[in-house]
Design a protein around this motif. Structure first.
Motif, PDB file in Angstrom:
ATOM      1  N   VAL A 164       0.832  -1.204   0.000  1.00 42.13           N
ATOM      2  CA  VAL A 164       0.000   0.000   0.000  1.00 42.13           C
ATOM      3  C   VAL A 164       0.870   1.258   0.000  1.00 42.13           C
ATOM      4  O   VAL A 164       1.822   1.376   0.785  1.00 42.13           O
ATOM      5  CB  VAL A 164      -0.937   0.003   1.221  1.00 42.13           C
ATOM      6  CG1 VAL A 164      -1.688   1.327   1.328  1.00 42.13           C
ATOM      7  CG2 VAL A 164      -1.918  -1.162   1.130  1.00 42.13           C
ATOM      8  N   ASP A 165       0.536   2.188  -0.879  1.00 46.62           N
ATOM      9  CA  ASP A 165       1.249   3.461  -0.979  1.00 46.62           C
ATOM     10  C   ASP A 165       0.434   4.585  -0.354  1.00 46.62           C
ATOM     11  O   ASP A 165      -0.804   4.523  -0.327  1.00 46.62           O
ATOM     12  CB  ASP A 165       1.513   3.819  -2.447  1.00 46.62           C
ATOM     13  CG  ASP A 165       2.589   2.954  -3.071  1.00 46.62           C
ATOM     14  OD1 ASP A 165       3.533   2.590  -2.360  1.00 46.62           O
ATOM     15  OD2 ASP A 165       2.471   2.650  -4.284  1.00 46.62           O
ATOM     16  N   GLU A 168      -3.361   5.939  -1.426  1.00 49.86           N
ATOM     17  CA  GLU A 168      -4.269   4.910  -1.921  1.00 49.86           C
ATOM     18  C   GLU A 168      -5.442   4.754  -0.954  1.00 49.86           C
ATOM     19  O   GLU A 168      -5.432   5.263   0.170  1.00 49.86           O
ATOM     20  CB  GLU A 168      -3.536   3.588  -2.097  1.00 49.86           C
ATOM     21  CG  GLU A 168      -2.552   3.573  -3.248  1.00 49.86           C
ATOM     22  CD  GLU A 168      -2.116   2.173  -3.626  1.00 49.86           C
ATOM     23  OE1 GLU A 168      -2.300   1.800  -4.793  1.00 49.86           O
ATOM     24  OE2 GLU A 168      -1.590   1.454  -2.733  1.00 49.86           O
ATOM     25  N   SER A 169      -6.458   4.025  -1.415  1.00 52.75           N
ATOM     26  CA  SER A 169      -7.634   3.775  -0.579  1.00 52.75           C
ATOM     27  C   SER A 169      -7.710   2.290  -0.255  1.00 52.75           C
ATOM     28  O   SER A 169      -7.453   1.436  -1.109  1.00 52.75           O
ATOM     29  CB  SER A 169      -8.910   4.229  -1.283  1.00 52.75           C
ATOM     30  OG  SER A 169      -8.984   3.711  -2.603  1.00 52.75           O
ATOM     31  N   VAL A 170      -8.064   1.988   0.997  1.00 46.95           N
ATOM     32  CA  VAL A 170      -8.107   0.607   1.482  1.00 46.95           C
ATOM     33  C   VAL A 170      -9.440   0.365   2.176  1.00 46.95           C
ATOM     34  O   VAL A 170      -9.866   1.160   3.022  1.00 46.95           O
ATOM     35  CB  VAL A 170      -6.959   0.326   2.471  1.00 46.95           C
ATOM     36  CG1 VAL A 170      -7.089  -1.076   3.072  1.00 46.95           C
ATOM     37  CG2 VAL A 170      -5.603   0.487   1.800  1.00 46.95           C
ATOM     38  N   ALA A 192      -2.899   5.584   3.817  1.00 50.82           N
ATOM     39  CA  ALA A 192      -4.069   5.315   2.983  1.00 50.82           C
ATOM     40  C   ALA A 192      -5.313   6.010   3.529  1.00 50.82           C
ATOM     41  O   ALA A 192      -5.407   6.343   4.719  1.00 50.82           O
ATOM     42  CB  ALA A 192      -4.325   3.815   2.895  1.00 50.82           C
ATOM     43  N   THR A 231     -17.238   6.687  -3.976  1.00 46.58           N
ATOM     44  CA  THR A 231     -15.972   6.937  -4.691  1.00 46.58           C
ATOM     45  C   THR A 231     -16.211   7.339  -6.145  1.00 46.58           C
ATOM     46  O   THR A 231     -15.294   7.271  -6.966  1.00 46.58           O
ATOM     47  CB  THR A 231     -15.064   5.686  -4.651  1.00 46.58           C
ATOM     48  OG1 THR A 231     -15.733   4.588  -5.296  1.00 46.58           O
ATOM     49  CG2 THR A 231     -14.704   5.316  -3.220  1.00 46.58           C
ATOM     50  N   VAL A 236     -12.059   1.156  -4.547  1.00 45.20           N
ATOM     51  CA  VAL A 236     -10.866   1.341  -3.728  1.00 45.20           C
ATOM     52  C   VAL A 236      -9.695   0.567  -4.330  1.00 45.20           C
ATOM     53  O   VAL A 236      -9.874  -0.334  -5.134  1.00 45.20           O
ATOM     54  CB  VAL A 236     -11.097   0.882  -2.272  1.00 45.20           C
ATOM     55  CG1 VAL A 236     -12.163   1.739  -1.596  1.00 45.20           C
ATOM     56  CG2 VAL A 236     -11.495  -0.599  -2.223  1.00 45.20           C
ATOM     57  N   ASP A 237      -8.506   0.935  -3.924  1.00 46.62           N
ATOM     58  CA  ASP A 237      -7.307   0.290  -4.474  1.00 46.62           C
ATOM     59  C   ASP A 237      -7.054  -1.087  -3.869  1.00 46.62           C
ATOM     60  O   ASP A 237      -6.538  -1.985  -4.547  1.00 46.62           O
ATOM     61  CB  ASP A 237      -6.085   1.180  -4.224  1.00 46.62           C
ATOM     62  CG  ASP A 237      -6.202   2.517  -4.926  1.00 46.62           C
ATOM     63  OD1 ASP A 237      -6.261   2.525  -6.171  1.00 46.62           O
ATOM     64  OD2 ASP A 237      -6.262   3.552  -4.227  1.00 46.62           O
ATOM     65  N   VAL A 238      -7.385  -1.251  -2.589  1.00 53.60           N
ATOM     66  CA  VAL A 238      -7.092  -2.505  -1.891  1.00 53.60           C
ATOM     67  C   VAL A 238      -8.282  -2.885  -1.025  1.00 53.60           C
ATOM     68  O   VAL A 238      -8.868  -2.035  -0.351  1.00 53.60           O
ATOM     69  CB  VAL A 238      -5.836  -2.371  -1.007  1.00 53.60           C
ATOM     70  CG1 VAL A 238      -5.600  -3.643  -0.187  1.00 53.60           C
ATOM     71  CG2 VAL A 238      -4.603  -2.053  -1.848  1.00 53.60           C
ATOM     72  N   GLY A 259      -7.018  -2.896  -9.040  1.00 53.91           N
ATOM     73  CA  GLY A 259      -7.014  -3.047  -7.587  1.00 53.91           C
ATOM     74  C   GLY A 259      -6.537  -4.408  -7.122  1.00 53.91           C
ATOM     75  O   GLY A 259      -6.409  -5.356  -7.900  1.00 53.91           O
ATOM     76  N   ARG A 260      -6.269  -4.493  -5.807  1.00 53.80           N
ATOM     77  CA  ARG A 260      -5.757  -5.724  -5.211  1.00 53.80           C
ATOM     78  C   ARG A 260      -6.656  -6.167  -4.058  1.00 53.80           C
ATOM     79  O   ARG A 260      -6.981  -5.362  -3.186  1.00 53.80           O
ATOM     80  CB  ARG A 260      -4.348  -5.520  -4.636  1.00 53.80           C
ATOM     81  CG  ARG A 260      -3.268  -5.217  -5.659  1.00 53.80           C
ATOM     82  CD  ARG A 260      -3.005  -3.731  -5.780  1.00 53.80           C
ATOM     83  NE  ARG A 260      -2.202  -3.193  -4.675  1.00 53.80           N
ATOM     84  CZ  ARG A 260      -2.134  -1.890  -4.416  1.00 53.80           C
ATOM     85  NH1 ARG A 260      -2.801  -0.996  -5.143  1.00 53.80           N
ATOM     86  NH2 ARG A 260      -1.369  -1.466  -3.417  1.00 53.80           N
TER      87      ARG A 260
END
Length: 346
Positions: A164-165, A168-170, A192, A231, A236-238, A259-260
């Motif tokens: 996670v950077d 980013e959104s989690v 995040a 959003t 979200v990214d994660v 995304g992951r």
């Protein structure tokens, strides 16, 4: 000595608390006077009987504990009598290709204290030296016992696997549980924007207290729809999903393109349907994760010991009431970890 015992696999009536032989201390072992232990969903699955799990009964469960060193094996070099220690439950062979590369959780003979071999919910526990970490004097026993498994798991999921950077959104599902409440804090620490789900408004308030920027009550809202709406249909990214079948499809729906989804468990079942088209069309990644390397354990526990992360404890019970602790986990009661202490320490 007294210990929690499973007399077989089944419901909570297979749990009791009684006499077992004192543990033998091997050359690489440390004998710990256990001051506190903590429950994880792993204990519930061990009690029920994971597929392929073949345990000698009675079995002493428990993967989390903390206490004082009272004896050391002949080859132990890192600890001595009187040291304060906590258990890190993942056991690695140290010799396979993955251990040689330093990726210990992929060890070909990886196993977990309390799951595959006798655990640490007892008055005394003989633990391999490599499975102990020092505990500073200012850290209370409940915190020391409750932190290692869930915080190392969440740290590896978010920092190592999902990478996670900042910015980013989690989305963290089940934010009131052990891994969930650790993941909320670690995601926030990583910079995040954090979304969290839980089943009651009280749990959601706790999630906000420890860092969640947005919360969703999954009992009254469709969390995937809410995420998409809030959003601007991006997602979200994660997603951190340790729930499994009940949430899998909605977790994938919640992800932005590229995304992951990172998972460490499946408390509602391990065989969800997957819409493969969604995976390849949106370039999604599904990442599995289990436990952590010794270095990752040290990194995250340093942040627990210095107070950066808050280990929430929902209840403290004597080990003779471990059946009640299992019920609290299964019924999703409260927020955070359930701690059990030897009756002699309670």
């Amino acid at each position: 000595m007294q210990a929690v015992r499973l007399d077989g696999h089944g419901e909570t009536d297979v749990i009791d608390y009684g006499e077992v032989p004192d543990p033998d201390v091997g050359r690489d072992d440390v004998l710990v006077d256990v001051k506190a232990g903590a429950l994880n969903h792993l204990d519930v699955w061990t009690r029920r009987g994971l597929p392929g799990l073949d345990l000698e009964m009675p079995h002493v469960p428990g993967s989390d504990a903390a206490g004082v060193v009272v004896e050391t094996g002949a080859d132990v070099t890192r600890f001595e009598e009187g040291d304060r220690v906590a258990v890190s439950a993942g056991v690695f062979c140290g010799e396979c290709e993955f251990c040689r590369d330093g990726d210990y959780p992929l060890c070909t003979s990886f196993h977990v204290l309390g799951e595959h071999v006798p655990g640490v919910h007892s008055e005394l526990a003989a633990v391999p030296e490599d499975n102990l970490v020092p505990v500073p004097e200012h850290v209370d026993w409940e915190t020391a016992a409750a932190a290692p498994l869930v915080f190392q798991t969440a740290w590896r999921m978010l920092v190592t696997r999902a990478d996670v950077d900042p910015g980013e959104s989690v989305l963290v599902l089940g934010a009131s549980g052990g891994v969930g409440h650790a993941a909320v804090q670690i995601a926030k620490y990583a910079g995040a924007e954090v979304w969290a789900t839980a089943s009651t408004d009280e749990k959601l308030q706790y999630a906000e207290e420890i860092g969640a920027d947005h919360v969703v009550n999954y009992e009254s809202e469709d969390f995937a729809r809410t995420i998409r709406e809030e959003t601007g249909k991006r997602g979200v990214d994660v997603v951190v999903d340790h729930v499994g079948e009940a949430t899998w499809d909605d977790s994938l729906k919640s992800l932005a393109k590229g995304g992951r989804l990172v998972t460490c468990g499946a408390t509602t079942g391990g065989k969800p349907e997957t819409h493969v088209q969604r995976l390849f069309w949106n370039h999604l990644s599904v990442l599995g994760s289990t436990m952590a390397t010794p270095g990752e354990v040290d990194d995250v526990l340093e942040l627990v010991w210095d107070g950066t992360f808050d280990v929430r404890i929902r209840d403290v019970l004597p080990m003779s009431e471990t059946a009640r602790a299992h019920e609290a986990l299964e019924n999703r009661e409260g927020f955070g970890k359930v701690v059990v202490k030897p009756d002699s320490e309670y």
